[in-house]
Design an enzyme around this catalytic site. Structure first.
Site, PDB file in Angstrom:
ATOM      1  N   ILE A 167     -14.243   3.444  48.853  1.00 20.37           N
ATOM      2  CA  ILE A 167     -15.665   3.788  48.840  1.00 20.37           C
ATOM      3  C   ILE A 167     -15.900   5.263  49.198  1.00 20.37           C
ATOM      4  O   ILE A 167     -15.622   5.697  50.327  1.00 20.37           O
ATOM      5  CB  ILE A 167     -16.473   2.860  49.792  1.00 20.37           C
ATOM      6  CG1 ILE A 167     -16.164   1.390  49.455  1.00 20.37           C
ATOM      7  CG2 ILE A 167     -17.967   3.166  49.722  1.00 20.37           C
ATOM      8  CD1 ILE A 167     -16.341   1.004  47.988  1.00 20.37           C
ATOM      9  N   GLU A 251     -23.341   6.742  35.537  1.00 14.07           N
ATOM     10  CA  GLU A 251     -22.223   7.330  36.286  1.00 14.07           C
ATOM     11  C   GLU A 251     -21.148   7.861  35.336  1.00 14.07           C
ATOM     12  O   GLU A 251     -20.593   8.935  35.547  1.00 14.07           O
ATOM     13  CB  GLU A 251     -21.607   6.268  37.226  1.00 14.07           C
ATOM     14  CG  GLU A 251     -20.473   6.831  38.073  1.00 14.07           C
ATOM     15  CD  GLU A 251     -19.730   5.770  38.881  1.00 14.07           C
ATOM     16  OE1 GLU A 251     -20.038   4.569  38.736  1.00 14.07           O
ATOM     17  OE2 GLU A 251     -18.819   6.158  39.632  1.00 14.07           O
ATOM     18  N   ARG A 252     -20.901   7.122  34.268  1.00 11.18           N
ATOM     19  CA  ARG A 252     -19.830   7.530  33.335  1.00 11.18           C
ATOM     20  C   ARG A 252     -20.172   8.854  32.653  1.00 11.18           C
ATOM     21  O   ARG A 252     -19.309   9.722  32.480  1.00 11.18           O
ATOM     22  CB  ARG A 252     -19.606   6.418  32.311  1.00 11.18           C
ATOM     23  CG  ARG A 252     -18.799   5.301  32.931  1.00 11.18           C
ATOM     24  CD  ARG A 252     -18.854   4.000  32.218  1.00 11.18           C
ATOM     25  NE  ARG A 252     -18.269   2.990  33.100  1.00 11.18           N
ATOM     26  CZ  ARG A 252     -18.440   1.695  33.006  1.00 11.18           C
ATOM     27  NH1 ARG A 252     -19.184   1.191  32.031  1.00 11.18           N
ATOM     28  NH2 ARG A 252     -17.877   0.872  33.857  1.00 11.18           N
ATOM     29  N   ARG A 277      -1.016  38.430  34.510  1.00 12.65           N
ATOM     30  CA  ARG A 277       0.414  38.162  34.739  1.00 12.65           C
ATOM     31  C   ARG A 277       1.260  38.793  33.625  1.00 12.65           C
ATOM     32  O   ARG A 277       0.948  38.620  32.437  1.00 12.65           O
ATOM     33  CB  ARG A 277       0.635  36.642  34.759  1.00 12.65           C
ATOM     34  CG  ARG A 277       2.057  36.219  34.943  1.00 12.65           C
ATOM     35  CD  ARG A 277       2.507  36.447  36.364  1.00 12.65           C
ATOM     36  NE  ARG A 277       3.894  36.042  36.538  1.00 12.65           N
ATOM     37  CZ  ARG A 277       4.580  36.276  37.645  1.00 12.65           C
ATOM     38  NH1 ARG A 277       4.024  36.898  38.681  1.00 12.65           N
ATOM     39  NH2 ARG A 277       5.832  35.888  37.733  1.00 12.65           N
ATOM     40  N   GLY A 349       5.069  28.905  38.366  1.00 14.75           N
ATOM     41  CA  GLY A 349       5.341  28.419  39.727  1.00 14.75           C
ATOM     42  C   GLY A 349       4.094  28.457  40.602  1.00 14.75           C
ATOM     43  O   GLY A 349       3.884  27.581  41.447  1.00 14.75           O
ATOM     44  N   GLY A 373     -14.863   3.054  36.209  1.00 16.32           N
ATOM     45  CA  GLY A 373     -14.419   2.276  35.036  1.00 16.32           C
ATOM     46  C   GLY A 373     -13.233   2.984  34.413  1.00 16.32           C
ATOM     47  O   GLY A 373     -13.310   4.170  34.075  1.00 16.32           O
TER      48      GLY A 373
HETATM   49  C1  LIG Z   1     -11.165   8.322  44.720  1.00 12.71           C
HETATM   50  C2  LIG Z   1     -11.859   7.047  44.333  1.00 12.71           C
HETATM   51  C3  LIG Z   1     -13.206   6.917  44.624  1.00 12.71           C
HETATM   52  C4  LIG Z   1     -13.862   5.705  44.328  1.00 12.71           C
HETATM   53  N1  LIG Z   1     -15.174   5.561  44.704  1.00 12.71           N
HETATM   54  C5  LIG Z   1     -15.739   4.326  44.602  1.00 12.71           C
HETATM   55  C6  LIG Z   1     -17.033   4.081  45.171  1.00 12.71           C
HETATM   56  O1  LIG Z   1     -17.687   4.979  45.714  1.00 12.71           O
HETATM   57  N2  LIG Z   1     -17.538   2.819  45.085  1.00 12.71           N
HETATM   58  C7  LIG Z   1     -16.858   1.794  44.489  1.00 12.71           C
HETATM   59  O2  LIG Z   1     -17.358   0.680  44.447  1.00 12.71           O
HETATM   60  N3  LIG Z   1     -15.628   2.009  43.928  1.00 12.71           N
HETATM   61  C8  LIG Z   1     -15.055   3.238  43.986  1.00 12.71           C
HETATM   62  N4  LIG Z   1     -13.810   3.460  43.446  1.00 12.71           N
HETATM   63  C9  LIG Z   1     -13.116   2.351  42.796  1.00 12.71           C
HETATM   64  C10 LIG Z   1     -12.947   2.518  41.292  1.00 12.71           C
HETATM   65  O3  LIG Z   1     -14.179   2.362  40.629  1.00 12.71           O
HETATM   66  C11 LIG Z   1     -11.885   1.499  40.870  1.00 12.71           C
HETATM   67  O4  LIG Z   1     -10.655   1.975  41.358  1.00 12.71           O
HETATM   68  C12 LIG Z   1     -11.813   1.298  39.370  1.00 12.71           C
HETATM   69  O5  LIG Z   1     -12.964   0.637  38.918  1.00 12.71           O
HETATM   70  C13 LIG Z   1     -10.573   0.487  38.961  1.00 12.71           C
HETATM   71  O6  LIG Z   1     -10.462  -0.685  39.694  1.00 12.71           O
HETATM   72  P1  LIG Z   1      -9.055  -1.042  40.407  1.00 12.71           P
HETATM   73  O7  LIG Z   1      -8.629   0.145  41.160  1.00 12.71           O
HETATM   74  O8  LIG Z   1      -9.233  -2.306  41.157  1.00 12.71           O
HETATM   75  O9  LIG Z   1      -8.041  -1.265  39.225  1.00 12.71           O
HETATM   76  P2  LIG Z   1      -7.768  -2.658  38.449  1.00 12.71           P
HETATM   77  O10 LIG Z   1      -9.073  -3.213  37.974  1.00 12.71           O
HETATM   78  O11 LIG Z   1      -6.920  -3.528  39.276  1.00 12.71           O
HETATM   79  O12 LIG Z   1      -6.943  -2.133  37.213  1.00 12.71           O
HETATM   80  C14 LIG Z   1      -5.545  -1.838  37.289  1.00 12.71           C
HETATM   81  C15 LIG Z   1      -5.083  -1.456  35.879  1.00 12.71           C
HETATM   82  O13 LIG Z   1      -5.273  -2.571  34.998  1.00 12.71           O
HETATM   83  C16 LIG Z   1      -6.057  -2.173  33.902  1.00 12.71           C
HETATM   84  N5  LIG Z   1      -6.915  -3.274  33.454  1.00 12.71           N
HETATM   85  C17 LIG Z   1      -7.712  -4.073  34.197  1.00 12.71           C
HETATM   86  N6  LIG Z   1      -8.383  -4.924  33.414  1.00 12.71           N
HETATM   87  C18 LIG Z   1      -8.010  -4.658  32.136  1.00 12.71           C
HETATM   88  C19 LIG Z   1      -8.356  -5.194  30.851  1.00 12.71           C
HETATM   89  N7  LIG Z   1      -9.281  -6.146  30.729  1.00 12.71           N
HETATM   90  N8  LIG Z   1      -7.764  -4.686  29.764  1.00 12.71           N
HETATM   91  C20 LIG Z   1      -6.848  -3.694  29.872  1.00 12.71           C
HETATM   92  N9  LIG Z   1      -6.483  -3.142  31.051  1.00 12.71           N
HETATM   93  C21 LIG Z   1      -7.066  -3.605  32.165  1.00 12.71           C
HETATM   94  C22 LIG Z   1      -6.904  -0.998  34.421  1.00 12.71           C
HETATM   95  O14 LIG Z   1      -7.391  -0.210  33.356  1.00 12.71           O
HETATM   96  C23 LIG Z   1      -5.894  -0.283  35.292  1.00 12.71           C
HETATM   97  O15 LIG Z   1      -5.067   0.506  34.499  1.00 12.71           O
HETATM   98  C24 LIG Z   1     -13.150   4.663  43.688  1.00 12.71           C
HETATM   99  C25 LIG Z   1     -11.809   4.836  43.354  1.00 12.71           C
HETATM  100  C26 LIG Z   1     -11.155   5.994  43.692  1.00 12.71           C
HETATM  101  C27 LIG Z   1      -9.695   6.116  43.370  1.00 12.71           C
END
Ligand SMILES: Cc1cc2nc3c(=O)[nH]c(=O)nc-3n(C[C@H](O)[C@H](O)[C@H](O)COP(=O)(O)OP(=O)(O)OC[C@H]3O[C@@H](n4cnc5c(N)ncnc54)[C@H](O)[C@@H]3O)c2cc1C
Length: 388
Positions: A167, A251-252, A277, A349, A373
């Site tokens: 988060i 957001e996207r 450089r 480097g 997403g």
């Molecule tokens: C720095 C950072 C800040 C963030 N900030 C917030 C925030 O403020 N609030 C919040 O709520 N969240 C936040 N997030 C969470 C972020 O939105 C999620 O990490 C993201 O939605 C992916 O979810 P996951 O990490 O659980 O991956 P998963 O959903 O577990 O996915 C893992 C892999 O499987 C793939 N995958 C999953 N389902 C499918 C499918 N149906 N078809 C093909 N491939 C698939 C994904 O593309 C990915 O490659 C943040 C994340 C980061 C790293």
């Protein structure tokens, strides 16, 4: 110095109002962020005072209604302000930390009552409080419909149990817009509750260390028997999923705009480095391979920028464009990953060294095909909207 078409080209939608906003954002970021950018990134934090300073400059309220302390405008204004803050501030982590209200507040603005807007939106836009959005859980990220954090009604309160992870601004948020399960399984049982700092049973269980975006904090949150007043429910019970999806589309587009800004910064740094450089008796810009790298970088940048512009204009017109927003995000994240990689290569480097900006941008850029997403989920949305 010759002029780059990208560096001097405003978005097609820009008016005099946008130009003035650019100027404000640039001046603010040059004065309040850039001098500290490296130190704040290394410290994994920026001062809380910056929220108030940004609010006073009118930057936190961009695209929010004036009735609740906003500065008015729409997503095009938010894109322009954010782009200038990244370009002039040179700290992506600071900009995303400062901007976490950009995902936390829109559901409240869209669905909240006047009383909720006055309580939650106004203090954040004044820079007095920090807000965050908490949807992701350790077991549910892309698959939002599987969230487990439960909110059970008990008289005038909901009792919340569960946890959230990744988060942004979660460590120091004063109010968190939390997705909770109030109903049955699936997307129909999800609601949004605002949980305020200090509510018993709500805590930050961990500050997470990460690849990039260092100046912004990222938290794991815990809710144990956390009693939240029913007045903090945003919109109707069990109607949260749609609000989350609408939030994602904006957001996207916004994240795509950030990719454009990061790539633009990396490109500028690379042009300047390639001129200065020297290798084999001339500036490395004198080598055709380097010039062609830069040409590829700026071409992809211009294409992604055009898509951001197209998507923003349609969004402002009120068109529902989830497929286009997904395409824009993927095009912009692909472009940004390419540009920052080439930028590091051009820097040799030096590009691998911590005090050099492109090294940090390379790490910052890695988030974009994941956050808001993933790239794969964007392709699922595109496939669905294209009808196959
Ligand atoms: C720095 C950072 C800040 C963030 N900030 C917030 C925030 O403020 N609030 C919040 O709520 N969240 C936040 N997030 C969470 C972020 O939105 C999620 O990490 C993201 O939605 C992916 O979810 P996951 O990490 O659980 O991956 P998963 O959903 O577990 O996915 C893992 C892999 O499987 C793939 N995958 C999953 N389902 C499918 C499918 N149906 N078809 C093909 N491939 C698939 C994904 O593309 C990915 O490659 C943040 C994340 C980061 C790293």
């Amino acid at each position: 110095m010759r002029c780059s078409i990208i560096v001097v080209m405003p978005y097609l939608f820009e008016t005099d109002e946008h130009t003035q906003l650019r100027e404000t954002a640039r001046r603010f970021s040059q004065k309040h962020i850039a001098p500290h950018a490296h130190a704040w990134e290394e410290a994994n934090e920026f001062p809380r005072e910056l929220y108030r300073e940004a609010a006073e400059a009118g930057l936190l309220g961009v695209s929010y209604p004036e009735d609740y302390g906003g500065a008015g405008g729409d997503i095009t204004h938010a894109l322009v302000a954010s782009e200038e803050m990244v370009l002039a501030g040179r700290s992506v982590g600071t900009c995303v930390g400062l901007g976490s209200h950009g995902i936390a507040l829109p559901p409240i603005v869209r669905l909240g009552s006047d009383e909720q807007k006055a309580r939650f939106v106004t203090p954040v836009l004044r820079g007095e409080k920090i807000s965050a959005l908490a949807i992701t859980e350790p077991w549910a990220g892309s698959d939002v419909a599987r969230i487990r954090t439960k909110a059970v009604r008990d008289g005038s309160h909901y009792v919340v149990d569960g946890s959230k992870t990744f988060i942004t601004s979660g460590c120091r948020a004063d109010l968190v817009t939390v997705a909770v399960r109030t109903g049955g399984e699936g997307h129909g049982g999800i609601s949004l509750l605002v949980v305020e700092r200090g509510t018993e049973g709500f805590s930050v269980s961990k500050k997470l260390a990460k690849t990039g975006w260092w100046a912004s904090d990222t938290a794991e949150l815990s809710f144990e028997g956390c009693r939240v007043p029913v007045e903090n429910l945003i919109g109707e019970e069990n109607s949260g999923f749609l609000a989350i999806m609408l939030n994602f589309a904006t957001e996207r587009l916004f994240l795509a705009g950030q990719c454009v800004a990061i790539a633009e910064l990396a490109y500028r740094e690379s042009v300047s480095y390639a001129r200065d450089r020297h290798a084999f008796g001339r500036s490395i810009m004198g080598h055709q391979v380097i010039r062609h790298k830069l040409a590829d970088m700026v071409t992809k940048l211009a294409a992604a920028r055009a898509l951001v512009s197209e998507c923003a204009v349609r969004h402002v017109r009120g068109e529902q464009v989830p497929g286009l927003a997904a395409m824009t995000k993927n095009a912009a994240t692909d472009m940004c990953s390419f540009v920052v990689d080439q930028a590091v290569q051009i820097h040799g480097g030096s590009g691998y060294m911590r005090e050099v900006l492109v090294e940090r941008l390379y790490r910052d850029a890695r988030l974009y095909p994941i956050g808001g997403g993933t790239r794969e989920i964007m392709n699922e949305i595109i496939a669905k909207t294209e009808g196959y």
